[in-house]
Design an enzyme around this catalytic site. Structure first.
Site, PDB file in Angstrom:
ATOM      1  N   HIS A 155       0.800  -1.229   0.000  1.00  0.00           N
ATOM      2  CA  HIS A 155       0.000   0.000   0.000  1.00  0.00           C
ATOM      3  C   HIS A 155       0.834   1.280   0.000  1.00  0.00           C
ATOM      4  O   HIS A 155       0.562   2.225   0.757  1.00  0.00           O
ATOM      5  CB  HIS A 155      -0.969  -0.018   1.185  1.00  0.00           C
ATOM      6  CG  HIS A 155      -2.020  -1.092   1.111  1.00  0.00           C
ATOM      7  ND1 HIS A 155      -2.489  -1.600  -0.087  1.00  0.00           N
ATOM      8  CD2 HIS A 155      -2.698  -1.769   2.090  1.00  0.00           C
ATOM      9  CE1 HIS A 155      -3.414  -2.517   0.154  1.00  0.00           C
ATOM     10  NE2 HIS A 155      -3.553  -2.652   1.455  1.00  0.00           N
ATOM     11  N   HIS A 229      -9.854   1.719   0.859  1.00  0.00           N
ATOM     12  CA  HIS A 229      -9.735   0.565   1.755  1.00  0.00           C
ATOM     13  C   HIS A 229     -10.796   0.550   2.857  1.00  0.00           C
ATOM     14  O   HIS A 229     -10.488   0.259   4.019  1.00  0.00           O
ATOM     15  CB  HIS A 229      -8.333   0.524   2.363  1.00  0.00           C
ATOM     16  CG  HIS A 229      -7.854  -0.863   2.670  1.00  0.00           C
ATOM     17  ND1 HIS A 229      -8.531  -1.710   3.517  1.00  0.00           N
ATOM     18  CD2 HIS A 229      -6.780  -1.550   2.246  1.00  0.00           C
ATOM     19  CE1 HIS A 229      -7.877  -2.848   3.600  1.00  0.00           C
ATOM     20  NE2 HIS A 229      -6.803  -2.791   2.839  1.00  0.00           N
ATOM     21  N   GLU A 369     -11.299  -4.127  -2.593  1.00  0.00           N
ATOM     22  CA  GLU A 369     -10.441  -3.061  -3.119  1.00  0.00           C
ATOM     23  C   GLU A 369     -10.314  -3.204  -4.629  1.00  0.00           C
ATOM     24  O   GLU A 369      -9.710  -4.154  -5.117  1.00  0.00           O
ATOM     25  CB  GLU A 369      -9.061  -3.152  -2.464  1.00  0.00           C
ATOM     26  CG  GLU A 369      -9.096  -3.104  -0.953  1.00  0.00           C
ATOM     27  CD  GLU A 369      -7.953  -3.899  -0.321  1.00  0.00           C
ATOM     28  OE1 GLU A 369      -6.784  -3.598  -0.587  1.00  0.00           O
ATOM     29  OE2 GLU A 369      -8.243  -4.847   0.432  1.00  0.00           O
TER      30      GLU A 369
HETATM   31  C1  GLA Z   1      -4.951  -5.557   1.850  1.00  0.00           C
HETATM   32  C2  GLA Z   1      -3.908  -6.593   1.878  1.00  0.00           C
HETATM   33  C3  GLA Z   1      -4.039  -7.342   3.153  1.00  0.00           C
HETATM   34  C4  GLA Z   1      -3.919  -6.422   4.340  1.00  0.00           C
HETATM   35  C5  GLA Z   1      -4.914  -5.346   4.246  1.00  0.00           C
HETATM   36  C6  GLA Z   1      -4.716  -4.339   5.340  1.00  0.00           C
HETATM   37  O1  GLA Z   1      -6.186  -6.117   1.777  1.00  0.00           O
HETATM   38  O2  GLA Z   1      -3.963  -7.468   0.779  1.00  0.00           O
HETATM   39  O3  GLA Z   1      -3.069  -8.335   3.220  1.00  0.00           O
HETATM   40  O4  GLA Z   1      -2.646  -5.851   4.357  1.00  0.00           O
HETATM   41  O5  GLA Z   1      -4.817  -4.709   2.990  1.00  0.00           O
HETATM   42  O6  GLA Z   1      -4.573  -4.917   6.588  1.00  0.00           O
END
Ligand code: GLA
Length: 412
Positions: A155, A229, A369
Site C-alpha cells: 500500500h 480501503h 479493493e
Molecule cells: C490488503 C492486503 C491485506 C492487508 C490489508 C490491510 O487487503 O492485501 O493483506 O494488508 O490490505 O490490513
C-alpha cells in the site's frame, strides 16, 4: 492519453445500475476535468465541516459530513481521505454505520493502530497492494522502495497516501454532493519516480451511490494503483463477523499467491475452488476447507480477475455484490478496474475498538479493493500499471447501497 477511457452505456441491456453509473460519470467528468487544485469556497447545503483533530506537526484535520436527499450520510476526513463513517438504512429504515472507523484522529494515529495497520477507510497510493521485495525495474532503472510487509512493500510504503493530509474541496451538483481531494506526491517519495499529482473525488448521489473517481498525472513514468480501503459490515460496524454476508464476485479467475502474499503469476480458474463466488455464497461457507491459499493468507486476501464484456473493459461494470441477510442491506460495486482484492479481515484481532465502543474482532469487516493486480510492475503478464507523463490516470468505482426484502432469494 487517458489510460481508462469511459463512455456511456451503449445499450439498455446494462440495466439501471449501468445507466446510473453513466449519469454519475458524466457529472464527475464535468467536476474533475482539470488537475489544478480546487479553490476554497462556502460550503454547499448538505455538507458540514468540523474540526477532527491536529496532526503531531500542528496541521489541522477537518471532517466533512455529507448527506444525500435520502438521509444516507458519510463522514470523510482530509487525513488519508478516510471515510470514517457511512450510515445507510436497513430494511426497517434503521440507520447504522456500515464501515469500520473511529471518531477521533488520535485513534488513527495511535501506536496500536499503526501496528495493526488495517488502513480503515483510507485512500491507498501510490501503489495499492504489494510489490515484491519493494523493488521494480522501469526503463532500465531499478527502484527500491521501503519494505513494510515482511519482505514486500504494501500500500505505497511506510507512509502511503493513507497517511497524507489532502487538500479538500466540497461540491454540490444535481447528482449529489461530495468532496474533491488532491495530493501531490513529490518525485522520489517512498522511492517512486515522478511527481504525481493525484485527485480523487467522492460523490454521494441521490441514487444512493458513492462514486469514486481517481485521477493522476506524473512527471516521470511510475507505477500507479489507487484504491479505497473501507471495511464493510452491513449489519453495522462492531456487530460481529462478516462470515454470514453473501458475496458474489464477477470473476472466473483469480491470482494465487505465495507465502508472502505475492502473486505467483498464474491466472487460475476459480471453478471447483473456494474462490468461486460467481454464485452468491456465504463468505464463511468454505473458509474451513484445507487449502494452501487460505493457509498463506489466513483466509481470503486475494485478487480476483474481473470478468468484462468485450469492448467494455474501460467502463464501470459490476464487480461484486454483498447481501447481509439479517439487515437486508445490499452493497453493489462496479468498477473500471481489472481486479478486485477481497480481504476477509483476517488480521483484525479485537485490539481496535470502533466508534460504537465495540471491538473490531477477527473477520468483523470485509474489504473489496478495486485495483490493478498486485505486484504488476514485476509481472509482465499482468495489465500494466505504468503511468507515463503524457497520460492521465483515471479509474472509477461506484458503490450502490440498497436493501432487499428477500435476501435469500436476492437476484444477483
Ligand atoms: C490488503 C492486503 C491485506 C492487508 C490489508 C490491510 O487487503 O492485501 O493483506 O494488508 O490490505 O490490513
Amino acid at each position: 492519453m487517458t489510460r481508462h477511457i469511459l463512455s456511456l452505456p451503449r445499450c439498455l441491456g446494462v440495466g439501471l445500475f449501468g445507466l446510473m453509473i453513466g449519469q454519475v460519470f458524466l457529472h464527475a467528468q464535468a467536476q474533475t476535468t482539470s488537475m489544478d487544485s480546487p479553490s476554497s469556497s462556502a460550503l454547499p447545503p448538505g455538507i458540514e465541516r468540523s474540526a477532527f483533530g491536529q496532526l503531531p506537526d500542528g496541521r489541522e484535520v477537518d471532517c466533512y459530513r455529507i448527506t444525500n436527499d435520502n438521509g444516507i450520510e458519510m463522514r470523510v476526513i482530509n487525513y488519508g481521505g478516510i471515510i470514517v463513517s457511512l450510515k445507510t438504512p436497513d430494511i426497517t429504515g434503521r440507520m447504522d454505520d456500515i464501515v469500520l472507523g473511529f471518531d477521533s484522529l488520535d485513534d488513527y494515529l495511535s501506536d496500536t493502530y499503526r501496528q495493526a495497520n488495517p488502513y480503515f477507510g483510507a485512500l491507498i497510493g501510490r501503489y495499492g497492494n504489494r510489490i515484491a521485495h519493494g523493488r521494480f525495474t522501469l526503463d532500465g532503472e531499478t527502484y527500491q522502495l521501503p519494505t513494510n510487509d515482511g519482505p514486500n512493500t504494501l500500500h505505497g510504503g511506510d507512509t502511503g497516501f493513507n497517511q497524507r493530509l489532502w487538500h479538500a474541496q466540497p461540491f454540490s451538483s444535481a447528482e449529489g454532493r461530495g468532496l474533491v481531494l488532491t495530493y501531490t506526491s513529490p518525485d522520489g517519495e517512498q522511492g517512486f519516480p515522478g511527481r504525481l499529482s493525484t485527485r480523487v473525488s467522492y460523490t454521494l448521489t441521490n441514487d444512493n451511490e458513492l462514486a469514486i473517481d481517481y485521477r493522476a498525472r506524473t512527471t516521470r513514468a511510475t507505477p500507479v494503483n489507487l484504491t479505497q480501503h473501507s471495511y464493510f459490515n452491513l449489519q453495522g460496524e462492531g456487530s460481529g463477523t462478516i462470515l454470514n454476508h453473501r458475496l458474489m464476485i464477477n470473476a472466473s479467475a483469480y491470482t494465487p499467491i505465495d507465502e508472502t502474499l505475492i502473486p505467483t503469476g498464474e491466472i487460475a480458474d476459480v471453478s471447483g475452488t473456494p474462490f468461486d463466488f460467481r454464485q452468491p455464497t456465504a463468505i464463511g461457507a468454505r473458509m474451513g476447507q484445507k487449502n494452501t491459499q487460505f493457509a498463506y493468507a489466513k483466509g481470503y486476501d486475494h485478487n480476483f480477475v474481473l470478468s468484462k464484456n468485450p469492448g467494455q473493459a474501460d467502463r464501470p461494470t459490476l464487480a461484486a455484490k454483498v447481501v447481509e441477510p439479517q439487515s437486508g442491506r445490499v452493497l453493489e460495486l462496479a468498477t473500471t478496474e481489472p481486479g478486485l482484492q477481497f480481504y476477509s479481515g483476517n488480521f483484525l484481532d479485537g485490539s481496535l475498538v470502533g466508534q460504537s465502543g465495540r471491538p473490531y474482532t477477527h473477520r468483523s469487516g470485509l474489504a473489496l479493493e478495486t485495483q490493478h493486480f498486485p505486484d504488476s510492475p514485476n509481472q509482465p503478464n499482468f495489465p500494466s500499471t505504468i503511468l507515463k507523463p503524457d497520460e492521465t490516470y483515471h479509474s472509477r468505482t461506484v458503490y450502490r447501497f440498497s436493501t432487499t426484502q428477500t435476501p435469500e432469494a436476492a437476484s444477483y
